[in-house]
Scaffold this active site. Structure first.
Site, mmCIF file in Angstrom:
data_model
loop_
_atom_site.group_PDB
_atom_site.id
_atom_site.type_symbol
_atom_site.label_atom_id
_atom_site.label_comp_id
_atom_site.label_asym_id
_atom_site.label_seq_id
_atom_site.Cartn_x
_atom_site.Cartn_y
_atom_site.Cartn_z
ATOM 1 N N VAL A 246 -5.954 0.307 1.400
ATOM 2 C CA VAL A 246 -6.772 0.133 0.201
ATOM 3 C C VAL A 246 -7.575 1.399 -0.088
ATOM 4 C CG1 VAL A 246 -8.591 -1.246 -0.876
ATOM 5 C CG2 VAL A 246 -6.942 -2.334 0.662
ATOM 6 N N GLU A 247 -8.090 2.026 0.957
ATOM 7 C CA GLU A 247 -8.975 3.179 0.793
ATOM 8 C C GLU A 247 -8.226 4.454 0.421
ATOM 9 O OE1 GLU A 247 -12.085 3.524 0.640
ATOM 10 O OE2 GLU A 247 -12.894 1.628 1.368
ATOM 11 N N SER A 248 -7.153 4.745 1.139
ATOM 12 C CA SER A 248 -6.536 6.072 0.979
ATOM 13 C C SER A 248 -5.013 6.065 1.049
ATOM 14 C CB SER A 248 -7.049 7.004 2.074
ATOM 15 O OG SER A 248 -6.588 6.552 3.348
ATOM 16 N N LEU B 216 -7.209 -1.866 5.885
ATOM 17 C CA LEU B 216 -8.225 -1.255 5.021
ATOM 18 C C LEU B 216 -7.884 0.185 4.623
ATOM 19 C CD1 LEU B 216 -10.790 -2.350 3.752
ATOM 20 C CD2 LEU B 216 -12.093 -1.306 5.600
ATOM 21 N N TYR C 161 -11.426 -4.784 -4.978
ATOM 22 C CA TYR C 161 -11.266 -4.195 -3.645
ATOM 23 C C TYR C 161 -10.905 -5.244 -2.599
ATOM 24 C CZ TYR C 161 -12.711 -1.484 0.507
ATOM 25 O OH TYR C 161 -12.759 -0.834 1.707
#
Length: 529
Positions: free
Chosen positions: A137-139, A134, A243
């Site tokens: 995907v986020e940062s 995750l 996402y």
């Protein structure tokens, strides 16, 4: 009578022999549980069981846990979320990753200090190992990341969610960027979302991106319309619709590295850091010296600390590279608490205020007040105050918030760089209109999000692109002379009065004073030296 006695003795002797024979049989029979006796036919009670069965049970092999050298392999072996077949959204994300193989190389390098810790925590909580992907995907595993939606850290937690899950956010410290604290908070939130959506992980992941309320409304709308309520059928924002497929694409890519001919740099399957209690505030430069590592490396492991020291009111711990922990703890234990920070004795001058002094020494009014046991912000000229000071120049703390902001603001975005002081009532939109630039760009240039609140007195950098080639634009500092006016100076340098006002953050009613300096951007092909 005698014959009767002899007969009785004979009967007793026979009975004793019979009991003795049965006793020998029972002694030689295997022990059985009451349940086994009930399940066996009467004729089998005294039957000896085969010794082969017992031998087989004793020789049953012990399954050893699989040990992985690479954390990526450890994750790959435990991926569990189902992947839909022939899904266009998933395939589109997968195609992007496969077309940019160097992306995962960069991500793996950034993830190296953090990934083992995340995997350990996921396994401890018995959560899907897909969640370890995750932060990609986020940062892209950038702990200092800050998004347009005011989300911070590698888990991209917004302020409200951070407070909801116990993350402190103040001048000294932002728990949303703290590797240890933010990971626990993010996983707490994901566990909550999974329970909220009755164990549906795709709904939970979508809600992590856009909020549980939005996803719940989409589910109810589909239920009301008689439509399917799986993630793929929901009407969600464009970002959220991409996402979840992005996370699943990473999972599929990891499971099929060989067939995709994809190489991802290995990450050692061992702890990169350990959490060490410091019990009090400490200068980060000093802590780096005690740990015998570079200050930048220490800040990369502890990005939650905004300034040059840990927060005065905690948290009082640091993440230290595992191989440096023993020496760090020994050095820290031998250093008295009062020597973990440096202090300056400052004599208050006329016109000083706590906020002015705090700004000068890169600290807060609150800390000066608490340190000097002041009941309020009132100070008087001649008074002496103790003020915490950094052991090195501020420029040495390259990853502190102020230095990261300076780096962001100084990154060239045009050939004219302006400094603007925020006034009461200003917004990104109003400033953008005045300078004819995009309001989102102003926020980005200044390390902010468009939704952030501007404060009067705050300094912003604004970049403009002149129509003239960059090589011909030169920054000039002009000292105002007696008799000068804005229009005269503008005419002399062949610029407009409005530009002069913008470049120097002045208003049209401003009176120039002899000796005052102005900044101008002039076309050297039109203006002589």
């Amino acid at each position: 009578m005698k014959a009767l006695i002899v007969g009785l003795l004979t009967l007793l002797l026979g009975a004793c022999q019979l009991l003795s024979s049965q006793s020998e049989q029972l002694d030689n029979a295997p022990l059985t549980s009451p349940a086994e006796e009930l399940q066996s036919p009467p004729s089998a009670i005294a039957q000896p069981k085969k010794t082969e069965t017992i031998a087989q049970n004793e020789a049953k092999p012990i399954v050893e846990p699989v040990v992985y050298d690479d954390v990526w392999q450890r994750i790959e072996a435990q991926l569990m979320l189902p992947l839909p077949e022939n899904n266009k959204r998933l395939q589109a994300q997968l195609n992007w990753f496969l077309k940019h193989p160097n992306y995962m190389n960069r991500v793996s390098q950034r993830a190296e200090p953090y990934l083992f810790f995340i995997v350990e925590e996921l396994e401890r909580r018995q959560l899907p190992l897909e969640l370890a992907l995750l932060p990609i995907v986020e940062s892209a595993f950038q702990p200092f990341a800050y998004s347009h939606g005011r989300a911070a850290g590698m888990w991209q937690i917004i302020p409200g969610t951070g407070k909801r899950f116990g993350l402190e956010q103040n001048w000294w410290y932002d728990g949303r960027r703290d590797v240890y604290a933010s990971t626990h908070a993010a996983l707490d939130y994901l566990e909550y979302l999974n329970k909220f959506f009755d164990g549906n992980w795709l709904h939970a992941l979508a809600a992590y991106n856009s909020g549980e309320g939005r996803v719940k409304r989409a589910i109810r709308a589909n239920q009301k319309a008689g439509k399917a309520t799986d993630f793929w059928s929901l009407d969600l924002p464009k970002e959220t619709r991409a996402y979840v497929p992005k996370l699943l694409a990473l999972s599929k890519m990891l499971q099929n590295r060989d067939s995709y001919n994809l190489t991802i740099p290995a990450i050692a399957n061992q702890a990169y850091f350990q959490k060490v209690d410091t019990y009090s505030q400490i200068d980060l430069a000093l802590a780096a010296e005690l740990a015998e590592i570079k200050l930048e490396q220490l800040h990369q492991l502890n990005p939650g600390f905004n300034r040059w020291a840990t927060a005065p009111n905690g948290p009082h711990y640091l993440l230290i590279p595992s191989k440096r922990v023993a020496n760090f703890e020994l050095a820290l234990a031998s250093l008295p608490k009062q020597e973990r920070m440096q202090w300056a004795r400052y004599k208050v001058k006329s016109g000083d205020s706590l906020s002015v002094i705090a700004s000068r020494y890169n600290t807060t009014s609150k800390q000066i007040r608490e340190l000097n046991q002041l009941s309020n912000n009132t100070i008087r000229a001649g008074q002496h105050l103790l003020v915490p000071v950094s052991s090195r120049k501020q420029s040495a703390y390259t990853l502190s918030q102020s230095q990261r902001l300076a780096s962001q603001q100084n990154k060239p975005r045009g050939n004219i760089k302006l400094e603007y002081t925020v006034k009461s009532g200003d917004s990104f939109w109003s400033i953008a209109q005045a300078y004819k630039v995009n309001h989102r760009n102003i926020a980005k240039w200044n390390g902010m999000a468009p939704a952030d609140t501007l404060k009067p007195g705050q300094k912003l950098v604004i970049w403009q692109q002149s129509k003239v080639a960059k090589d011909y634009i030169q920054s000039v500092t002009y000292k105002v002379r007696s008799g000068d006016s804005l229009s005269r100076i503008a005419q002399k340098f062949k610029v407009s009065v409005s530009d002069l006002l913008k470049w120097n953050d002045l208003n049209k009613n401003h009176y120039l004073q002899p000796g005052q300096t102005l900044k101008l951007y002039v076309n050297v092909t039109e203006v002589s030296a």
